[in-house]
Write an enzyme that holds these catalytic residues in place. Structure first.
Site, PDB file in Angstrom:
ATOM      1  N   ASP A 256       0.790  -1.229   0.000  1.00 31.10           N
ATOM      2  CA  ASP A 256       0.000   0.000   0.000  1.00 31.10           C
ATOM      3  C   ASP A 256       0.821   1.277   0.000  1.00 31.10           C
ATOM      4  OD1 ASP A 256      -2.502  -1.053  -0.206  1.00 31.10           O
ATOM      5  OD2 ASP A 256      -3.023  -0.876   1.910  1.00 31.10           O
ATOM      6  N   GLY A 299      -2.571  -0.811  -8.660  1.00 31.35           N
ATOM      7  CA  GLY A 299      -1.441   0.087  -8.860  1.00 31.35           C
ATOM      8  C   GLY A 299      -0.314  -0.117  -7.880  1.00 31.35           C
ATOM      9  N   LYS A 300      -0.163  -1.342  -7.354  1.00 32.26           N
ATOM     10  CA  LYS A 300       0.815  -1.587  -6.299  1.00 32.26           C
ATOM     11  C   LYS A 300       2.060  -2.343  -6.788  1.00 32.26           C
ATOM     12  CE  LYS A 300      -2.930  -1.919  -2.875  1.00 32.26           C
ATOM     13  NZ  LYS A 300      -3.612  -2.790  -1.891  1.00 32.26           N
ATOM     14  N   VAL A 301       1.868  -3.360  -7.626  1.00 30.81           N
ATOM     15  CA  VAL A 301       2.960  -4.249  -8.010  1.00 30.81           C
ATOM     16  C   VAL A 301       3.015  -4.390  -9.523  1.00 30.81           C
ATOM     17  CG1 VAL A 301       3.874  -6.597  -7.848  1.00 30.81           C
ATOM     18  CG2 VAL A 301       2.814  -5.543  -5.841  1.00 30.81           C
TER      19      VAL A 301
END
Length: 343
Positions: A256, A299-301
């Site tokens: 996050d 949209g994290k990894v």
């Protein structure tokens, strides 16, 4: 008629922590890459972790969940810290307090049986984690030590990272064992975050502290500050990689921070690398088994350098970390001391 063993008999065979330095597992892990199923996935995970370490712009965040240290994996993480194979740690409280700090105080975990009589164990003040035993009386002393540390601090809110730093400072003076993740991280400037800090022996210690400080200023844990500090760590890195063992809160907390950075108008790239060792299944929609591809939708990894390995950590982690250790890509890594970014 079966006689219940005594405490002395049950708390006799100590769990030994595996030493990845003693075995060069690279030939085995490379050969597994020519196989199928989880063998191939594990080999690719080791390759990706090695790539993280060789990428000079990449900081590595280690996420830990599950009873790893009580099972014999503590030394693996100690070596990761000491050899610059990790720059920040996000963990459950049980690992850091009940298992690592507990052993640094001079206590141990013991080999047990999964089919033990738990009522008999309770009468003997022995706690069980699957086939591992813990002396409950010693664990209470760990709780009390946390309470004493809290009572010796300025009464104000602390991030878990700050409080764990104080635990490391305590071990410098009073620790009984040098091979401690808390101590090694304190010495190396590697911040440790425990987002659910009260869900372990630390919680009992802090309850004791706050109970006896009723009506007076007291120590508390600021979880929002944890999030802010870890976000600041990400802002200090050009790129980032996640090495996740298990899932739960540590996994999501670390993922996050990319979103958090964007939310405070300091946008950063998605985590460039991500490896997860897990036994969780994705089909129930829970976080622990959710795929790293799914995290990309948030949209994290990034999906370019990611690998899930479905296997139990006492088997998979020594192989993945051991292969990267003996590949020695860590030798040229800078000492980031991300603890300095947290202030």
């Amino acid at each position: 008629m079966t006689t219940t063993p005594s405490r002395t008999e049950l708390l006799r065979d100590v769990i030994q922590h595996i030493d990845i330095k003693a075995f060069d597992v690279r030939p085995l892990v490379q050969a597994m890459g020519q196989m199928a199923f989880q063998a191939r996935n594990l080999s690719r995970a080791a390759t990706l972790y090695d790539a993280m370490l060789r990428d000079e712009q990449c900081g590595v965040i280690l996420c830990l969940a599950g009873s790893l240290f009580s099972a014999g994996l503590k030394q693996v993480v100690v070596d990761m810290v000491r050899h610059r194979m990790v720059d920040a740690i996000v963990s459950t409280g049980a690992l850091i307090v009940d298992q690592d700090f507990f052993e640094a105080l001079g206590y141990r975990h013991y080999k047990g049986r999964a089919d033990a009589d738990d009522n008999a164990l309770r009468e003997l003040h022995i706690d069980r984690i699957y086939d591992t035993y813990i002396d409950e009386d010693q664990l209470r002393e760990c709780d009390a030590t946390i309470a004493r540390i809290a009572s010796g601090l300025e009464p104000r809110p602390y991030s878990s990272r700050e409080f764990i730093g104080e635990m490391g400072r305590y071990l410098v003076k009073h620790g009984k064992a040098r091979d401690s993740v808390v101590l090694a991280a304190h010495e190396a400037g590697v911040p440790i975050f425990v987002p659910a800090f009260s869900d372990c022996s630390a919680g009992f210690g802090l309850v004791h502290h706050q109970w006896h400080r009723e009506g007076k200023p007291r120590v508390s844990i600021d979880s929002a500050r944890d999030f802010l500090e870890l976000t600041k760590c990400r802002l200090r890195m050009e790129d980032s990689g996640l090495f996740m063992v298990g899932g739960g809160v540590p996994k999501n907390f670390a993922q996050d921070i990319v979103v958090a950075a964007d939310f405070v108008e300091q946008p950063v790239s998605m985590h460039k690398y991500a490896v997860q060792l897990t036994v969780a299944d994705e089909r129930d929609g829970a976080l622990s088994g959710s795929t790293l591809r799914e995290a990309s939708s948030w949209g994290k990894v990034s999906t370019v350098h990611e690998q899930m390995v479905y296997g139990e950590a006492t088997v998979t982690m020594p192989l993945v970390v051991g292969a990267a250790f003996h590949g020695r890509g860590w030798e040229q890594r800078p000492e980031r001391r991300l603890v300095d970014a947290c202030g």
